[in-house]
Write a protein that holds these residues in place. Structure first.
Motif, PDB file in Angstrom:
ATOM      1  N   VAL A  63       6.708  24.734  49.825  1.00 49.33           N
ATOM      2  CA  VAL A  63       6.130  23.527  49.237  1.00 49.33           C
ATOM      3  C   VAL A  63       4.643  23.723  48.944  1.00 49.33           C
ATOM      4  CG1 VAL A  63       5.552  21.101  49.662  1.00 49.33           C
ATOM      5  CG2 VAL A  63       7.809  21.986  50.313  1.00 49.33           C
ATOM      6  N   VAL A  64       3.904  24.213  49.940  1.00 46.81           N
ATOM      7  CA  VAL A  64       2.455  24.414  49.762  1.00 46.81           C
ATOM      8  C   VAL A  64       2.189  25.475  48.702  1.00 46.81           C
ATOM      9  CG1 VAL A  64       0.312  25.135  50.880  1.00 46.81           C
ATOM     10  CG2 VAL A  64       1.927  23.684  52.109  1.00 46.81           C
ATOM     11  N   SER A  65       2.977  26.526  48.709  1.00 41.71           N
ATOM     12  CA  SER A  65       2.814  27.587  47.725  1.00 41.71           C
ATOM     13  C   SER A  65       3.051  27.067  46.310  1.00 41.71           C
ATOM     14  CB  SER A  65       3.786  28.733  48.022  1.00 41.71           C
ATOM     15  OG  SER A  65       3.611  29.790  47.110  1.00 41.71           O
ATOM     16  N   PHE A  66       4.051  26.204  46.172  1.00 40.64           N
ATOM     17  CA  PHE A  66       4.336  25.611  44.852  1.00 40.64           C
ATOM     18  C   PHE A  66       3.165  24.753  44.386  1.00 40.64           C
ATOM     19  CE2 PHE A  66       5.809  21.891  42.458  1.00 40.64           C
ATOM     20  CZ  PHE A  66       6.327  22.512  41.331  1.00 40.64           C
ATOM     21  N   ILE A  67       2.617  23.938  45.290  1.00 36.36           N
ATOM     22  CA  ILE A  67       1.488  23.067  44.940  1.00 36.36           C
ATOM     23  C   ILE A  67       0.266  23.899  44.548  1.00 36.36           C
ATOM     24  CG2 ILE A  67      -0.157  21.364  45.846  1.00 36.36           C
ATOM     25  CD1 ILE A  67       2.144  20.315  47.610  1.00 36.36           C
ATOM     26  N   VAL A  68       0.008  24.950  45.325  1.00 37.75           N
ATOM     27  CA  VAL A  68      -1.119  25.839  45.025  1.00 37.75           C
ATOM     28  C   VAL A  68      -0.949  26.479  43.652  1.00 37.75           C
ATOM     29  CG1 VAL A  68      -2.190  28.038  45.652  1.00 37.75           C
ATOM     30  CG2 VAL A  68      -1.763  26.310  47.415  1.00 37.75           C
ATOM     31  N   ASN A  69       0.229  26.993  43.377  1.00 32.40           N
ATOM     32  CA  ASN A  69       0.494  27.629  42.079  1.00 32.40           C
ATOM     33  C   ASN A  69       0.399  26.622  40.941  1.00 32.40           C
ATOM     34  OD1 ASN A  69       0.914  30.118  43.261  1.00 32.40           O
ATOM     35  ND2 ASN A  69       3.121  29.854  43.425  1.00 32.40           N
ATOM     36  N   LEU A  70       0.847  25.396  41.209  1.00 33.62           N
ATOM     37  CA  LEU A  70       0.815  24.352  40.180  1.00 33.62           C
ATOM     38  C   LEU A  70      -0.613  24.051  39.752  1.00 33.62           C
ATOM     39  CD1 LEU A  70       2.345  22.163  38.552  1.00 33.62           C
ATOM     40  CD2 LEU A  70       2.013  20.634  40.509  1.00 33.62           C
ATOM     41  N   PHE A  71      -1.495  23.826  40.724  1.00 32.29           N
ATOM     42  CA  PHE A  71      -2.873  23.481  40.387  1.00 32.29           C
ATOM     43  C   PHE A  71      -3.637  24.677  39.816  1.00 32.29           C
ATOM     44  CE2 PHE A  71      -2.125  19.735  43.063  1.00 32.29           C
ATOM     45  CZ  PHE A  71      -2.743  18.763  42.291  1.00 32.29           C
ATOM     46  N   ARG A  72      -3.239  25.876  40.213  1.00 32.08           N
ATOM     47  CA  ARG A  72      -3.872  27.064  39.638  1.00 32.08           C
ATOM     48  C   ARG A  72      -3.496  27.236  38.180  1.00 32.08           C
ATOM     49  NH1 ARG A  72      -2.076  32.060  42.559  1.00 32.08           N
ATOM     50  NH2 ARG A  72      -3.502  33.066  41.113  1.00 32.08           N
ATOM     51  N   ALA A  73      -2.301  26.751  37.812  1.00 32.04           N
ATOM     52  CA  ALA A  73      -1.791  26.963  36.454  1.00 32.04           C
ATOM     53  C   ALA A  73      -2.326  25.948  35.446  1.00 32.04           C
ATOM     54  CB  ALA A  73      -0.259  26.911  36.470  1.00 32.04           C
ATOM     55  N   ILE A  74      -2.807  24.800  35.931  1.00 31.90           N
ATOM     56  CA  ILE A  74      -3.276  23.752  35.015  1.00 31.90           C
ATOM     57  C   ILE A  74      -4.654  24.122  34.469  1.00 31.90           C
ATOM     58  CG2 ILE A  74      -3.894  21.316  34.795  1.00 31.90           C
ATOM     59  CD1 ILE A  74      -2.003  20.714  37.095  1.00 31.90           C
ATOM     60  N   PRO A  75      -4.810  24.184  33.148  1.00 33.66           N
ATOM     61  CA  PRO A  75      -6.150  24.451  32.576  1.00 33.66           C
ATOM     62  C   PRO A  75      -7.147  23.410  33.054  1.00 33.66           C
ATOM     63  CG  PRO A  75      -4.450  24.638  30.892  1.00 33.66           C
ATOM     64  CD  PRO A  75      -3.773  24.068  32.114  1.00 33.66           C
TER      65      PRO A  75
END
Length: 231
Positions: free
Chosen positions: A69-81
């Motif tokens: 879950v945390v890894s997904f959230i981290v990747n999500l915010f890293r991917a947003i311009p």
């Protein structure tokens, strides 16, 4: 063409449009945004990185789920311009700070954008530590907090400093983007004063000051990393 180029170069070197009081205010705003967001990105990113590392190592099913879950959230915010992240966070920023403009209004987006990035660097830094050192601490009955304080942080400190240096430099670039939509700083000066009014000398000075700030951050980061690296 040559006359146009010559005019641009002459304007850049004579700097007739540069108002130094505005430059110093913009520089202060950029430093303010960079320093505050770097501090909070370091704190939140370090916590996230520790949680990611520990939960990935755990054999518990709950820990594995937590990591996913945390890894997904981290990747999500890293991917947003970043420019889109600022727009998405306008309601949150307005609720928390009561404003969406100025240097302070840019802080939530800067912190939320940088913390996940730094969290990954923290996790990578911990993974590079000799596994034998960590396992030896566990085998001697050390608690999780002891392992973090006495093993993970000291062993990974050079990499952590190097990582926050990279993050701070990335944040300088983000403050320039935030400036374009009204956050102030050198980005705002370069765009609203320099670009929209076709004042190339203002763009040049704003760019020069940003470069100086980046070089200072890199120098301090490299110095601190070399001081802490015992290898």
């Amino acid at each position: 063409m040559n006359d146009s180029l010559g005019g641009i170069l002459q304007e850049m070197f004579t700097m007739p449009n540069v108002k130094w009081d505005e430059v110093w205010v913009a520089t202060y705003e950029t430093i303010y945004m960079t320093v505050i967001s770097t501090i909070f990105a370091f704190i939140f990113g370090l916590i996230l990185g520790i949680l990611l590392f520990l939960s990935a190592k755990s054999e518990s099913k709950a820990a594995r789920i937590f990591y996913s879950v945390v890894s997904f959230i981290v990747n999500l915010f890293r991917a947003i311009p970043f420019i889109i992240l600022i727009l998405l966070l306008i309601p949150f920023t307005s609720l928390v700070l009561g404003t969406i403009s100025g240097p302070t209004g840019a802080l939530p987006a800067l912190i939320i954008g940088a913390a996940p990035f730094y969290a990954r660097l923290v996790e990578i830094a911990f993974k590079e530590i000799d596994k034998g050192v960590i396992e030896a601490a566990w085998s001697m009955g050390a608690t999780t907090s002891t392992v973090v304080k006495k093993v993970l942080l000291p062993e990974a400190m050079p990499a952590l400093i190097s990582g926050i240096t990279v993050t701070a430099i990335a944040l300088v670039g983000s403050t320039a983007i935030a400036g374009v939509i009204g956050a102030g700083g050198l980005g705002n000066l370069a765009y609203l004063t320099g670009f929209t009014r076709n004042q190339n000398d203002v763009i040049f000075i704003a760019t020069l000051f940003i470069l100086v700030l980046v070089f200072v951050i890199q120098f301090v980061g490299d110095w601190a990393t070399n001081k802490l690296d015992k290898r």
